[in-house]
Design a protein around this motif. Structure first.
Motif, PDB file in Angstrom:
ATOM      1  N   LEU A  52     -41.812 -13.831 -16.338  1.00 30.13           N
ATOM      2  CA  LEU A  52     -41.722 -13.116 -15.068  1.00 30.13           C
ATOM      3  C   LEU A  52     -41.343 -14.020 -13.898  1.00 30.13           C
ATOM      4  N   GLY A  53     -41.045 -15.280 -14.179  1.00 28.23           N
ATOM      5  CA  GLY A  53     -40.624 -16.175 -13.111  1.00 28.23           C
ATOM      6  C   GLY A  53     -41.758 -16.706 -12.260  1.00 28.23           C
ATOM      7  N   ARG A  56     -42.013 -22.029 -13.848  1.00 27.78           N
ATOM      8  CA  ARG A  56     -40.666 -22.474 -14.215  1.00 27.78           C
ATOM      9  C   ARG A  56     -40.732 -23.312 -15.485  1.00 27.78           C
ATOM     10  N   MET A  69     -33.738 -15.524 -16.099  1.00 24.87           N
ATOM     11  CA  MET A  69     -34.956 -15.794 -15.318  1.00 24.87           C
ATOM     12  C   MET A  69     -35.194 -17.298 -15.288  1.00 24.87           C
ATOM     13  N   PRO A  70     -35.704 -17.815 -14.152  1.00 23.80           N
ATOM     14  CA  PRO A  70     -36.180 -17.090 -12.961  1.00 23.80           C
ATOM     15  C   PRO A  70     -35.110 -16.854 -11.895  1.00 23.80           C
ATOM     16  N   GLU A  72     -32.873 -14.595 -11.382  1.00 22.89           N
ATOM     17  CA  GLU A  72     -32.729 -13.233 -10.878  1.00 22.89           C
ATOM     18  C   GLU A  72     -34.054 -12.483 -10.950  1.00 22.89           C
ATOM     19  N   SER A  73     -35.111 -13.177 -10.577  1.00 23.25           N
ATOM     20  CA  SER A  73     -36.452 -12.592 -10.685  1.00 23.25           C
ATOM     21  C   SER A  73     -36.631 -11.379  -9.778  1.00 23.25           C
ATOM     22  N   THR A  74     -35.991 -11.364  -8.612  1.00 22.66           N
ATOM     23  CA  THR A  74     -36.154 -10.224  -7.702  1.00 22.66           C
ATOM     24  C   THR A  74     -35.661  -8.940  -8.345  1.00 22.66           C
ATOM     25  N   VAL A  76     -35.217  -8.363 -11.569  1.00 21.13           N
ATOM     26  CA  VAL A  76     -35.991  -8.063 -12.774  1.00 21.13           C
ATOM     27  C   VAL A  76     -37.348  -7.473 -12.424  1.00 21.13           C
ATOM     28  N   LEU A  77     -38.038  -8.061 -11.471  1.00 21.49           N
ATOM     29  CA  LEU A  77     -39.381  -7.589 -11.126  1.00 21.49           C
ATOM     30  C   LEU A  77     -39.356  -6.209 -10.484  1.00 21.49           C
ATOM     31  N   THR A  80     -39.881  -3.942 -13.363  1.00 22.62           N
ATOM     32  CA  THR A  80     -40.949  -4.350 -14.281  1.00 22.62           C
ATOM     33  C   THR A  80     -42.311  -3.969 -13.722  1.00 22.62           C
TER      34      THR A  80
END
Length: 296
Positions: A52-53, A56, A69-70, A72-74, A76-77, A80
């Motif tokens: 989930l980032g 690291r 990831m991480p 493009e965590s924004t 993805v989350l 999710t």
């Protein structure tokens, strides 16, 4: 073929001088309910945080919902739903206030679904989080995760410490959601018997490593306990994987993976005979797999 919902390659992370995640390669199929099994301290939560980032990695690659990831965590989350091992709700808020606060971050929020879950979970909108039991708090966490209508649900020990009635309600809501939305679920637990009823895939982790990953039916049907007479020392070329062997009263007890009955012929060519084949349920197979992994 549909791309996996979660994919890692040679994932590594050092949490301390005593513990590290090493070479973890996960493959969670899209639309699957994936049981992430392992004893406490195996590295499940650390792996989830890497996915989930929130941490690291030292090495390796992570792709979640088709995005790296991480980096493009924004994105993805936003797709999710996550229930961490420890609740992260503001205790001074009421249930209604927690819902209003959480929904502001998700354009995909489904208010009608949230209202239904309030009734299904027998929650009081005006009750403060600080006054709730562990089971009630768990229901609120599940409501918040589901009502944002995620493509991926990541649940870290979501039923740990809950009574059987609450566990049934929480897991029932997950199954209803998956049936309607075809979402992917990664559910971490050490309660093996609980996951056996509804998971499609399992991954078993111990000591920071992924021991095995396969469809649950393959795991249950393919791991057997054999009683073998005249067992040969050399098993090179065997069509199964020998996980463990133990000599008892002139016969050997073997734990094998990938066993099928026609494989008796292979042992007969080595002068051995199979006296008994015992099926193992998921929990027995899980325990035996850990024992064989830890044995020198």
């Amino acid at each position: 073929m549909t791309d996996p919902a979660i994919l890692t390659r040679d994932l590594g992370y050092r949490a301390s001088t005593r513990f590290a995640i090493e070479g973890v390669s996960l493959n969670v199929p899209a639309g699957a309910i994936y049981g992430f099994l392992g004893p406490n301290g195996a590295g499940k939560t650390t792996t989830i945080r890497l996915l989930l980032g929130l941490l690291r990695p030292r090495q390796g690659q992570i792709t979640v919902l088709g995005r790296p990831m991480p980096e493009e965590s924004t994105a993805v989350l936003a797709r999710t739903g996550y229930i961490p091992e420890r609740p992260h709700l503001y205790p001074t808020l009421t249930v209604a206030e927690a819902i209003a606060y959480h929904s502001a971050f998700y354009p995909t929020w489904d208010s009608a679904w949230a209202d239904r879950l309030i009734k299904d979970f027998s929650l009081e909108p005006g009750q403060r989080i600080a006054s709730m039991s562990k089971g009630e708090t768990g229901k609120v966490m599940m409501l918040l995760a589901l009502a944002q209508t995620p493509d991926l649900l990541v649940l870290d020990e979501p039923t740990d410490g809950l009574d059987p009635v609450v566990r049934r309600d929480v897991l029932g809501a997950v199954l209803d959601y998956v049936a309607q939305r075809h979402a992917t679920v990664l559910i971490s637990s050490h309660l093996v018997h609980e996951l056996e009823r509804f998971c499609d895939w399992i991954g078993v982790m111990d000591q920071g490593r992924l021991i095995t990953e396969l469809p649950i039916e393959t795991f249950k049907n393919g791991i057997k306990r054999l009683r073998v007479a005249g067992a040969p020392a050399d098993l090179s070329g065997a069509p199964f994987v020998l996980l463990d062997r133990d000599a008892r009263n002139g016969t050997e007890s073997w734990l094998v993976r990938g066993w099928e009955d026609p494989m008796r012929g292979f042992l007969e060519t080595r002068g051995a005979s199979v006296r008994e084949v015992l099926d193992l349920d998921l929990e027995e197979g899980f325990v035996e797999l850990l024992r064989s992994f830890r044995r020198p």
